[in-house]
Design a protein around this motif. Sequence first.
Motif, mmCIF file in Angstrom:
data_model
loop_
_atom_site.group_PDB
_atom_site.id
_atom_site.type_symbol
_atom_site.label_atom_id
_atom_site.label_comp_id
_atom_site.label_asym_id
_atom_site.label_seq_id
_atom_site.Cartn_x
_atom_site.Cartn_y
_atom_site.Cartn_z
ATOM 1 N N ALA A 156 11.391 -16.146 10.243
ATOM 2 C CA ALA A 156 11.946 -14.899 9.690
ATOM 3 C C ALA A 156 11.273 -14.537 8.371
ATOM 4 O O ALA A 156 10.922 -13.376 8.139
ATOM 5 N N LEU A 157 11.084 -15.514 7.514
ATOM 6 C CA LEU A 157 10.419 -15.269 6.231
ATOM 7 C C LEU A 157 8.955 -14.917 6.459
ATOM 8 O O LEU A 157 8.408 -14.058 5.760
ATOM 9 N N ARG A 158 8.348 -15.551 7.425
ATOM 10 C CA ARG A 158 6.943 -15.267 7.743
ATOM 11 C C ARG A 158 6.791 -13.801 8.170
ATOM 12 O O ARG A 158 5.862 -13.119 7.740
ATOM 13 N N ARG A 159 7.685 -13.319 9.008
ATOM 14 C CA ARG A 159 7.624 -11.912 9.432
ATOM 15 C C ARG A 159 7.807 -10.977 8.238
ATOM 16 O O ARG A 159 7.137 -9.950 8.140
ATOM 17 N N ALA A 160 8.701 -11.334 7.327
ATOM 18 C CA ALA A 160 8.925 -10.512 6.128
ATOM 19 C C ALA A 160 7.691 -10.505 5.235
ATOM 20 O O ALA A 160 7.311 -9.459 4.692
ATOM 21 N N ILE A 161 7.043 -11.657 5.086
ATOM 22 C CA ILE A 161 5.815 -11.744 4.277
ATOM 23 C C ILE A 161 4.708 -10.908 4.898
ATOM 24 O O ILE A 161 4.000 -10.170 4.201
ATOM 25 N N ILE A 162 4.551 -10.986 6.209
ATOM 26 C CA ILE A 162 3.511 -10.218 6.903
ATOM 27 C C ILE A 162 3.768 -8.719 6.767
ATOM 28 O O ILE A 162 2.850 -7.944 6.495
ATOM 29 N N LEU A 163 5.026 -8.303 6.908
ATOM 30 C CA LEU A 163 5.373 -6.890 6.728
ATOM 31 C C LEU A 163 5.083 -6.440 5.298
ATOM 32 O O LEU A 163 4.502 -5.370 5.078
ATOM 33 N N TYR A 164 5.457 -7.263 4.326
ATOM 34 C CA TYR A 164 5.198 -6.942 2.922
ATOM 35 C C TYR A 164 3.695 -6.805 2.670
ATOM 36 O O TYR A 164 3.250 -5.848 2.034
ATOM 37 N N GLN A 165 2.907 -7.752 3.162
ATOM 38 C CA GLN A 165 1.452 -7.704 2.976
ATOM 39 C C GLN A 165 0.870 -6.445 3.609
ATOM 40 O O GLN A 165 -0.004 -5.791 3.032
ATOM 41 N N TRP A 166 1.362 -6.102 4.799
ATOM 42 C CA TRP A 166 0.848 -4.931 5.497
ATOM 43 C C TRP A 166 1.186 -3.658 4.734
ATOM 44 O O TRP A 166 0.331 -2.799 4.527
ATOM 45 N N LEU A 167 2.437 -3.532 4.304
ATOM 46 C CA LEU A 167 2.845 -2.339 3.553
ATOM 47 C C LEU A 167 2.099 -2.232 2.227
ATOM 48 O O LEU A 167 1.681 -1.141 1.827
ATOM 49 N N LEU A 168 1.935 -3.355 1.543
ATOM 50 C CA LEU A 168 1.203 -3.361 0.277
ATOM 51 C C LEU A 168 -0.252 -2.951 0.488
ATOM 52 O O LEU A 168 -0.781 -2.107 -0.250
ATOM 53 N N THR A 169 -0.887 -3.518 1.488
ATOM 54 C CA THR A 169 -2.282 -3.174 1.778
ATOM 55 C C THR A 169 -2.411 -1.717 2.174
ATOM 56 O O THR A 169 -3.326 -1.018 1.725
ATOM 57 N N LEU A 170 -1.492 -1.247 3.003
ATOM 58 C CA LEU A 170 -1.506 0.152 3.423
ATOM 59 C C LEU A 170 -1.335 1.080 2.220
ATOM 60 O O LEU A 170 -2.072 2.063 2.068
ATOM 61 N N GLY A 171 -0.386 0.763 1.347
ATOM 62 C CA GLY A 171 -0.155 1.582 0.153
ATOM 63 C C GLY A 171 -1.333 1.578 -0.808
ATOM 64 O O GLY A 171 -1.747 2.631 -1.304
ATOM 65 N N LEU A 172 -1.887 0.402 -1.061
ATOM 66 C CA LEU A 172 -3.015 0.310 -1.996
ATOM 67 C C LEU A 172 -4.267 0.993 -1.460
ATOM 68 O O LEU A 172 -4.954 1.693 -2.205
ATOM 69 N N THR A 173 -4.559 0.793 -0.178
ATOM 70 C CA THR A 173 -5.758 1.436 0.368
ATOM 71 C C THR A 173 -5.598 2.945 0.440
ATOM 72 O O THR A 173 -6.552 3.687 0.191
ATOM 73 N N GLY A 174 -4.400 3.404 0.769
ATOM 74 C CA GLY A 174 -4.155 4.849 0.776
ATOM 75 C C GLY A 174 -4.292 5.443 -0.617
ATOM 76 O O GLY A 174 -4.908 6.501 -0.797
ATOM 77 N N ALA A 175 -3.726 4.755 -1.602
ATOM 78 C CA ALA A 175 -3.832 5.226 -2.990
ATOM 79 C C ALA A 175 -5.286 5.223 -3.466
ATOM 80 O O ALA A 175 -5.736 6.181 -4.099
ATOM 81 N N MET A 176 -6.009 4.155 -3.147
ATOM 82 C CA MET A 176 -7.405 4.088 -3.577
ATOM 83 C C MET A 176 -8.257 5.146 -2.883
ATOM 84 O O MET A 176 -9.183 5.695 -3.488
ATOM 85 N N ALA A 177 -7.960 5.439 -1.622
ATOM 86 C CA ALA A 177 -8.684 6.512 -0.930
ATOM 87 C C ALA A 177 -8.443 7.842 -1.642
ATOM 88 O O ALA A 177 -9.376 8.618 -1.871
ATOM 89 N N TRP A 178 -7.202 8.100 -2.017
ATOM 90 C CA TRP A 178 -6.870 9.346 -2.705
ATOM 91 C C TRP A 178 -7.492 9.400 -4.099
ATOM 92 O O TRP A 178 -8.121 10.399 -4.456
ATOM 93 N N PHE A 179 -7.337 8.332 -4.884
ATOM 94 C CA PHE A 179 -7.874 8.323 -6.250
ATOM 95 C C PHE A 179 -9.397 8.419 -6.249
ATOM 96 O O PHE A 179 -9.980 9.124 -7.084
ATOM 97 N N SER A 180 -10.040 7.732 -5.328
ATOM 98 C CA SER A 180 -11.503 7.799 -5.286
ATOM 99 C C SER A 180 -11.969 9.180 -4.803
ATOM 100 O O SER A 180 -13.005 9.667 -5.250
ATOM 101 N N TYR A 181 -11.199 9.813 -3.941
ATOM 102 C CA TYR A 181 -11.515 11.180 -3.520
ATOM 103 C C TYR A 181 -11.440 12.124 -4.723
ATOM 104 O O TYR A 181 -12.310 12.987 -4.913
ATOM 105 N N GLU A 182 -10.410 11.972 -5.532
ATOM 106 C CA GLU A 182 -10.273 12.785 -6.742
ATOM 107 C C GLU A 182 -11.431 12.509 -7.715
ATOM 108 O O GLU A 182 -11.932 13.426 -8.366
ATOM 109 N N TYR A 183 -11.852 11.263 -7.794
ATOM 110 C CA TYR A 183 -12.917 10.863 -8.715
ATOM 111 C C TYR A 183 -14.254 11.494 -8.326
ATOM 112 O O TYR A 183 -15.060 11.839 -9.196
ATOM 113 N N VAL A 184 -14.483 11.650 -7.021
ATOM 114 C CA VAL A 184 -15.743 12.256 -6.560
ATOM 115 C C VAL A 184 -15.926 13.631 -7.197
ATOM 116 O O VAL A 184 -17.032 13.982 -7.626
#
Length: 161
Positions: free
Chosen positions: A83-111
Amino acid sequence: MLALAQKWLARLTMGVSALLIAWVALFILYGVGARYILGSSPIWFDELARYSIIAAAMIGVGAVWVEGAHMRVSVVEDRAPAALRRAIILYQWLLTLGLTGAMAWFSYEYVGKVGFFKTQGLQISRSVPVAILPVGFGLLFLMVLLHGPRALRAQTVEDDE
């Protein structure tokens, strides 16, 4: 269907990344050869090689993430109860998704903000080489989204003999 799209996209991006690395190798060989044979090489060759290396890394990062071949520490994830493993995997996925989405947006603005400046060797707008950042982060975002909240492949280190 999603797994097939992810696999196809990973192969495509790794292929493009490999071609860019081969391109860099040719540029560096020419640059070194030109320095020894001709006495000098164009300054823009070094700059183009540098930008190609950055492009290869940014394009290939999504495929590396999908394969689980990036550097990460998974001790807690591996030893946690299910159960904890599934929660950790979900957290990692959401964090990665959020960070990559934010970086895509910020780097687009930077261009758009660096378009006034020119590169030293090629004398092109800095927006051109910087444009690979939102492309790379966007590809990584797409790969993470397609992967979903599943465990990444575990990479093992073989024993040195």
